[in-house]
Design a protein around this motif. Structure first.
Motif, PDB file in Angstrom:
ATOM      1  N   VAL A  12       0.893  -1.039  -0.028  1.00 25.52           N
ATOM      2  CA  VAL A  12       0.010   0.070  -0.009  1.00 25.52           C
ATOM      3  C   VAL A  12       0.819   1.312  -0.198  1.00 25.52           C
ATOM      4  N   GLY A  13       1.733   1.598   1.009  1.00 22.36           N
ATOM      5  CA  GLY A  13       2.468   2.584   1.081  1.00 22.36           C
ATOM      6  C   GLY A  13       1.902   3.866   1.860  1.00 22.36           C
ATOM      7  N   MET A  14       2.507   5.039   1.546  1.00 19.41           N
ATOM      8  CA  MET A  14       2.529   6.106   2.621  1.00 19.41           C
ATOM      9  C   MET A  14       1.133   6.943   2.458  1.00 19.41           C
ATOM     10  N   GLU A  15       0.361   6.398   1.338  1.00 23.57           N
ATOM     11  CA  GLU A  15      -0.958   7.190   0.958  1.00 23.57           C
ATOM     12  C   GLU A  15      -2.147   6.308   1.299  1.00 23.57           C
ATOM     13  N   ALA A  16      -2.031   5.423   2.462  1.00 16.29           N
ATOM     14  CA  ALA A  16      -3.145   4.487   2.757  1.00 16.29           C
ATOM     15  C   ALA A  16      -4.315   5.209   3.070  1.00 16.29           C
ATOM     16  N   GLY A  17      -5.446   4.309   2.557  1.00 17.19           N
ATOM     17  CA  GLY A  17      -6.618   4.873   3.186  1.00 17.19           C
ATOM     18  C   GLY A  17      -7.002   4.171   4.261  1.00 17.19           C
ATOM     19  N   TYR A  37      -5.313  12.111  12.036  1.00 17.30           N
ATOM     20  CA  TYR A  37      -4.468  12.546  12.481  1.00 17.30           C
ATOM     21  C   TYR A  37      -3.204  12.533  11.387  1.00 17.30           C
ATOM     22  N   ASP A  38      -3.001  11.352  10.945  1.00 17.40           N
ATOM     23  CA  ASP A  38      -2.096  10.956   9.815  1.00 17.40           C
ATOM     24  C   ASP A  38      -2.362  11.821   8.427  1.00 17.40           C
ATOM     25  N   ARG A  39      -3.722  12.185   8.248  1.00 19.31           N
ATOM     26  CA  ARG A  39      -4.049  12.930   6.910  1.00 19.31           C
ATOM     27  C   ARG A  39      -3.341  14.372   7.362  1.00 19.31           C
ATOM     28  N   ASP A  54       3.833   9.713   7.269  1.00 16.26           N
ATOM     29  CA  ASP A  54       2.991   8.828   6.343  1.00 16.26           C
ATOM     30  C   ASP A  54       1.636   8.690   6.749  1.00 16.26           C
ATOM     31  N   ARG A  55       0.796   8.301   5.948  1.00 17.94           N
ATOM     32  CA  ARG A  55      -0.500   7.703   6.298  1.00 17.94           C
ATOM     33  C   ARG A  55      -0.209   6.189   6.602  1.00 17.94           C
ATOM     34  N   GLY A  57       5.405  -1.291   0.176  1.00 21.21           N
ATOM     35  CA  GLY A  57       5.106  -0.034  -0.129  1.00 21.21           C
ATOM     36  C   GLY A  57       6.076   1.118   0.554  1.00 21.21           C
ATOM     37  N   VAL A  58       6.015   2.202  -0.299  1.00 26.87           N
ATOM     38  CA  VAL A  58       7.361   3.247  -0.243  1.00 26.87           C
ATOM     39  C   VAL A  58       6.800   4.135   0.939  1.00 26.87           C
ATOM     40  N   TYR A  59       7.666   4.147   2.141  1.00 24.06           N
ATOM     41  CA  TYR A  59       7.378   4.980   3.320  1.00 24.06           C
ATOM     42  C   TYR A  59       8.515   6.286   3.290  1.00 24.06           C
ATOM     43  N   GLY A  60       8.177   7.127   4.114  1.00 25.14           N
ATOM     44  CA  GLY A  60       9.132   8.152   4.435  1.00 25.14           C
ATOM     45  C   GLY A  60       9.252   8.132   6.135  1.00 25.14           C
TER      46      GLY A  60
END
Ligand SMILES: NC(=O)c1ccc[n+]([C@@H]2O[C@H](COP(=O)([O-])OP(=O)(O)OC[C@H]3O[C@@H](n4cnc5c(N)ncnc54)[C@H](O)[C@@H]3O)[C@@H](O)[C@H]2O)c1
Ligand SMILES: [Zn+2]
Ligand SMILES: [Zn+2]
Length: 387
Positions: free
Chosen positions: A261-266, A274-276, A286-287, A308-311
């Motif tokens: 999924v990565g950093m823009e998860a729903g 909070y993540d948003r 990240d989300r 998934g790509v994360y920061g």
């Protein structure tokens, strides 16, 4: 030549740019036959990856025909139909020699840029910001491929252009995730995300002998494709995913969980809100809804594979991994280690990457393709561009 250029957040334009040229004797020039969109590109378009510059040519998943060859290239020649992994690898450094191709020590032209962030520089990648090498991408008529003897793989008879296309990125990434799970007989593998990467991880887990694969997403067409591949599916907006996974595994939990999924998860609830907010304010967060769920769901002593790509993620439950004795494996894809094997699976019909190609566009219409891909309109799973 014509190429699709990034010009700012959500601002993509097809422009006329200079043709690429051989600049190193190990280069080839490819006439791009097909290129495609990846979930990683959405992070660029949404402005979450720094150091993009206006005019950068996008596209890291591609295949094509060699039209020009540097004088020291020996393994491929003009006219070869080839697929190229998205990470650029020299084939000669310690990391390449140990099959850790995306960690190549040589292919980043400005190692001083990633070094302070990562401790050490990693490989360059096509079209993924200047922090990742500043290489021009393949949503274009032509692309320069460095280290061609390591990075170009001839596509055999019986493998179509569309099948070969996804063996550049989505298929090796998904396969690497399944490989990380060290699958044993009877294993249950749960995969978050039914985009190109997640679907390829699911099919790969079956090839590698998983007894059951459970696929998680919210989009009906993507869940339907997962079912067509033989997975059991869960809609994360309709069920409590962790509870559902416990129920499906007699209370023990999946042996391995793969995050695709990565950093823009729903997600839902307070943590998601909070993540948003933090992500929208570029506070480096990240989300993480999918990854947090995977951490919670994986069985004690199991494996968590992160594709998934994360920061930077806030409130990451590291202690849960520690207390449960979970093995974490993660990487940017080491495509060169897998491509030959994946071409063989595809030739035998066991892997079907072309199933991801739901929508096709000319290069001139590629901004429309990205828009459809981003908003998942009309069931768009991957938009394929034909220059
Ligand atoms: N490691 C690598 O080398 C590598 C290579 C390619 C892509 N990636 C990364 O892998 C990730 C997936 O790539 P993709 O191309 O399949 O992306 P994609 O955008 O096509 O698919 C992502 C899917 O995740 C689903 N999703 C969102 N939130 C979820 C949640 N909470 N639970 C379950 N599913 C959820 C979305 O609905 C979507 O279908 C991205 O982060 C991408 O950057 C990594
Ligand atoms: Zn990608
Ligand atoms: Zn190398």
């Amino acid at each position: 030549m014509r190429a699709l250029c990034w010009n700012g957040v959500n601002d993509l334009r097809v422009e006329t740019v200079a043709d690429p040229e051989i600049i190193n004797p190990h280069d080839v020039i490819l006439n791009v036959r097909l290129s495609t969109t990846c979930g990683s590109d959405l992070h660029l378009i949404d402005g979450l990856i720094p150091t993009m510059r206006a005019g950068d040519v996008l596209g890291h998943e591609f295949m094509g025909e060699i039209v020009d060859v540097g004088r020291e290239v020996t393994k491929v020649k003009k006219g070869d139909r080839v697929v190229v992994p998205s990470f650029i690898s020299c084939g000669k450094c310690w990391y390449c020699q140990h099959d850790l191709y995306s960690l190549c020590d040589t292919s980043h032209p400005k190692p001083e840029l990633p070094e302070p962030l990562l401790g050490y520089p990693t490989a360059g990648i096509y079209a993924y910001s200047h922090a990742f090498g500043g290489y021009a991408g393949a949503h274009a008529q032509y692309v320069r491929v460095p280290f061609a003897d390591t990075d170009c793989f001839k596509v055999p008879e019986g493998v179509s252009d569309e099948d070969a296309l996804f063996i550049s990125d989505a298929a090796p990434t998904g396969f690497m995730g399944a490989d990380f799970c060290n699958i044993q007989r009877g294993d249950v593998i749960a995969v978050w995300g039914c985009g190109g990467v997640g679907l390829m991880a699911q099919q790969s887990a079956m090839i590698l002998g998983a007894e059951r694969v459970i696929a998680i997403d919210r989009y009906p067409e993507r869940l339907a494709q997962a079912e067509a591949f033989g997975a059991i599916t869960l809609d994360y907006t309709k069920v409590d995913v962790v509870e559902a996974l416990k129920e499906l595994t007699g209370g023990r939990g999946p042996d391995a969980c793969i995050d695709a999924v990565g950093m823009e998860a729903g997600g839902t609830g307070l943590q998601q809100a909070y993540d948003r907010v933090k992500q929208a304010l570029y506070m480096g967060t990240d989300r993480g809804a999918a990854l947090r769920q995977a951490v919670l769901a994986v069985r004690k002593g199991g494996t968590l594979a992160i594709l998934g790509v994360y920061g930077l993620m806030d409130k990451f439950p590291l202690g849960v991994l520690m207390n449960k004795g979970v093995t974490v494996r993660t990487a940017q894809q080491h495509g060169q280690a897998y491509v030959t094997r994946l071409l063989e699976y595809t030739q035998r019909g066991e892997l079907t990457p072309a199933a991801l190609a739901t929508h096709r566009f000319s290069l001139e219409d590629s901004p429309k393709g990205y828009d459809m891909f981003k908003h998942k309109e009309d069931g768009c799973l991957r938009a394929v561009f034909m220059p």
